[in-house]
Design a protein around this motif. Structure first.
Motif, PDB file in Angstrom:
ATOM      1  N   VAL A   1     -13.547  20.981  75.123  1.00  0.00           N
ATOM      2  CA  VAL A   1     -13.791  20.088  76.268  1.00  0.00           C
ATOM      3  C   VAL A   1     -14.961  19.135  75.951  1.00  0.00           C
ATOM      4  CG1 VAL A   1     -14.477  19.992  78.704  1.00  0.00           C
ATOM      5  CG2 VAL A   1     -12.858  21.733  77.944  1.00  0.00           C
ATOM      6  N   ALA A   2     -15.988  19.675  75.310  1.00  0.00           N
ATOM      7  CA  ALA A   2     -17.140  18.832  74.935  1.00  0.00           C
ATOM      8  C   ALA A   2     -16.680  17.685  74.051  1.00  0.00           C
ATOM      9  CB  ALA A   2     -18.194  19.679  74.215  1.00  0.00           C
ATOM     10  N   SER A   3     -15.817  17.999  73.111  1.00  0.00           N
ATOM     11  CA  SER A   3     -15.362  16.972  72.187  1.00  0.00           C
ATOM     12  C   SER A   3     -14.484  15.928  72.894  1.00  0.00           C
ATOM     13  CB  SER A   3     -14.664  17.682  71.029  1.00  0.00           C
ATOM     14  OG  SER A   3     -13.660  16.935  70.506  1.00  0.00           O
TER      15      SER A   3
ATOM     16  N   ALA B   1     -19.346  19.621  79.480  1.00  0.00           N
ATOM     17  CA  ALA B   1     -18.230  20.573  79.441  1.00  0.00           C
ATOM     18  C   ALA B   1     -18.535  21.776  80.327  1.00  0.00           C
ATOM     19  CB  ALA B   1     -17.967  21.010  78.003  1.00  0.00           C
ATOM     20  N   LEU B   2     -19.738  22.312  80.203  1.00  0.00           N
ATOM     21  CA  LEU B   2     -20.091  23.496  80.993  1.00  0.00           C
ATOM     22  C   LEU B   2     -20.059  23.193  82.495  1.00  0.00           C
ATOM     23  CD1 LEU B   2     -23.000  24.890  78.801  1.00  0.00           C
ATOM     24  CD2 LEU B   2     -20.806  26.026  79.265  1.00  0.00           C
ATOM     25  N   LEU B   3     -20.645  22.060  82.879  1.00  0.00           N
ATOM     26  CA  LEU B   3     -20.678  21.711  84.309  1.00  0.00           C
ATOM     27  C   LEU B   3     -19.266  21.521  84.852  1.00  0.00           C
ATOM     28  CD1 LEU B   3     -23.718  19.236  84.269  1.00  0.00           C
ATOM     29  CD2 LEU B   3     -23.668  21.529  85.282  1.00  0.00           C
ATOM     30  N   ALA B   4     -18.443  20.791  84.100  1.00  0.00           N
ATOM     31  CA  ALA B   4     -17.073  20.530  84.554  1.00  0.00           C
ATOM     32  C   ALA B   4     -16.278  21.833  84.666  1.00  0.00           C
ATOM     33  CB  ALA B   4     -16.376  19.563  83.600  1.00  0.00           C
TER      34      ALA B   4
ATOM     35  N   ILE C   1     -17.486  25.018  84.973  1.00  0.00           N
ATOM     36  CA  ILE C   1     -18.033  25.907  86.016  1.00  0.00           C
ATOM     37  C   ILE C   1     -17.618  25.427  87.402  1.00  0.00           C
ATOM     38  CG2 ILE C   1     -20.192  26.624  87.138  1.00  0.00           C
ATOM     39  CD1 ILE C   1     -21.445  26.632  84.298  1.00  0.00           C
ATOM     40  N   LEU C   2     -17.545  24.114  87.565  1.00  0.00           N
ATOM     41  CA  LEU C   2     -17.171  23.574  88.870  1.00  0.00           C
ATOM     42  C   LEU C   2     -15.647  23.423  89.012  1.00  0.00           C
ATOM     43  CD1 LEU C   2     -20.175  21.116  89.273  1.00  0.00           C
ATOM     44  CD2 LEU C   2     -19.780  23.249  90.511  1.00  0.00           C
ATOM     45  N   GLY C   3     -14.931  24.010  88.065  1.00  0.00           N
ATOM     46  CA  GLY C   3     -13.475  24.132  88.199  1.00  0.00           C
ATOM     47  C   GLY C   3     -12.695  22.859  87.947  1.00  0.00           C
ATOM     48  N   LYS C   4     -13.315  21.910  87.248  1.00  0.00           N
ATOM     49  CA  LYS C   4     -12.624  20.640  87.003  1.00  0.00           C
ATOM     50  C   LYS C   4     -12.092  20.520  85.580  1.00  0.00           C
ATOM     51  CE  LYS C   4     -13.363  18.811  91.066  1.00  0.00           C
ATOM     52  NZ  LYS C   4     -12.265  18.496  91.985  1.00  0.00           N
ATOM     53  N   ARG C   5     -12.185  21.587  84.796  1.00  0.00           N
ATOM     54  CA  ARG C   5     -11.583  21.589  83.459  1.00  0.00           C
ATOM     55  C   ARG C   5     -11.145  23.006  83.134  1.00  0.00           C
ATOM     56  NH1 ARG C   5     -10.864  16.996  83.207  1.00  0.00           N
ATOM     57  NH2 ARG C   5     -11.056  15.497  81.488  1.00  0.00           N
TER      58      ARG C   5
END
Ligand code: NCD
Length: 309
Positions: free
Chosen positions: A26-28, A300-303, A305-309
């Motif tokens: 996701v980060a990439s 990536a982590l924020l997205a 954790i907040l269920g958007k990825r």
């Protein structure tokens, strides 16, 4: 299917290999997307709270940057002196309060285990941005992301971790992630700053080859990658002990000429004197690229954790 939705990020040992792969993938994706545009409206309306009880430049600002690049908002405790912590409010009450305002909390605190306590008190996910000499899992993820970008898979690499193995939370977290790969680790530190025994024995139990040494040249000359760290002066109760070890390991251009040609140098930063600025122009000096990678990994982590990825 990997999901980090509503999860706390507390320790390097919490991730499966699948989860690590998913986060870095996701980060990439975000890194690629940010080449086309300056923000992505994925977390519009969401709020990140940053709660830093210890100094920080990169970790706090890259989390805030990550949140804003995803279209979310940021609130920050600012200085401890300017908050009710100065009136004697406990960490638990502070976190309980902030979890009423924010959707996710990032915390840095001088006490080992503090992030876990905060997570127990919070009604929203908590991310550990450094709990004293404990853990710093998001730094470890961005370190691993950088290793994969700079060299490829860590499998089979010989890696020297250099400096403060005792108090360095970045290395404590990084070795947990590296334990998923067949790496050879040289832990280079003064004898008084060796890696805690429970960490090294755990690595060995997982089948990693671990060599503890004070011989920087011996280790570095066999390594594909060197991860330098700062001696954590603020953790010493006796400053004369710090004086004995400071400046012990220093890398300069001359030192590099004696190593593998394509050696990669990382550092979580801030540096004091352990990497001479003349090294900065060396192509394998990757520590400022490493800084930039922090944004993508934290996005990536924020997205996730907040269920958007
Ligand atoms: C590190 C930290 O705070 O643990 N910095 C960082 O987060 N990039 C390393 C250090 O302070 O030496």
């Amino acid at each position: 299917m990997v999901s980090l939705k509503d999860k706390d990020i507390l320790h390097g040992n919490q991730f499966s290999k699948k989860e690590i792969d998913a986060i870095l993938r996701v980060a990439s994706e975000f890194e690629k997307e940010l080449k086309q545009k300056s923000s992505i409206s994925l977390l519009k309306g969401k709020i990140l709270a940053t709660l830093f009880f210890e100094p920080s430049t990169r970790t706090r600002l890259s989390f805030e940057t990550a949140m804003q690049r995803l279209g979310g908002g940021v609130i920050s405790l600012g200085s401890v002196e300017g908050s009710s912590v100065a009136k004697g409010e406990t960490l638990i009450d502070t976190v309980r309060t902030i979890s009423q305002y924010a959707d996710v909390i990032v915390i840095r605190h001088p006490r080992i285990g503090s992030a876990k306590e905060a997570a127990e008190a919070s009604s929203v996910p908590v991310i550990n941005a450094g709990d004293g000499a404990g853990q710093h899992p998001t730094q470890a993820l961005l370190d691993l992301y950088t290793i994969r970008k700079e060299v490829g898979t860590p499998k089979g690499l010989a890696i020297s971790l250099v400096g403060d193995m005792k108090y360095g939370r970045t290395v404590h977290a990084l070795v947990e992630l590296l334990s998923h790969y067949q790496v050879r680790l040289f832990l280079v530190s003064p004898d008084s700053l060796k890696m805690p025994e429970e960490i090294t024995s755990n690595l060995k139990a997982k089948g990693l080859e671990v060599v503890e040494t004070e011989d920087l040249m011996g280790a570095a000359s066999q390594s594909d990658l060197i991860y330098m760290t700062r001696i954590q002066k603020e953790r010493f109760s006796d400053l004369s002990e710090y004086e004995k070890v400071k400046g012990r390991f220093i890398i300069n251009r001359d030192f590099l000429t004696q190593l593998k040609k394509k050696i990669i140098i990382l550092h979580p930063l801030p540096r004091v004197d352990e990497i001479h600025p003349e090294v900065d122009t060396y192509p394998g000096a990757a520590y400022f690229r490493q800084v930039r990678n922090g944004i993508f990994v934290r996005m990536a982590l924020l997205a996730m954790i907040l269920g958007k990825r």
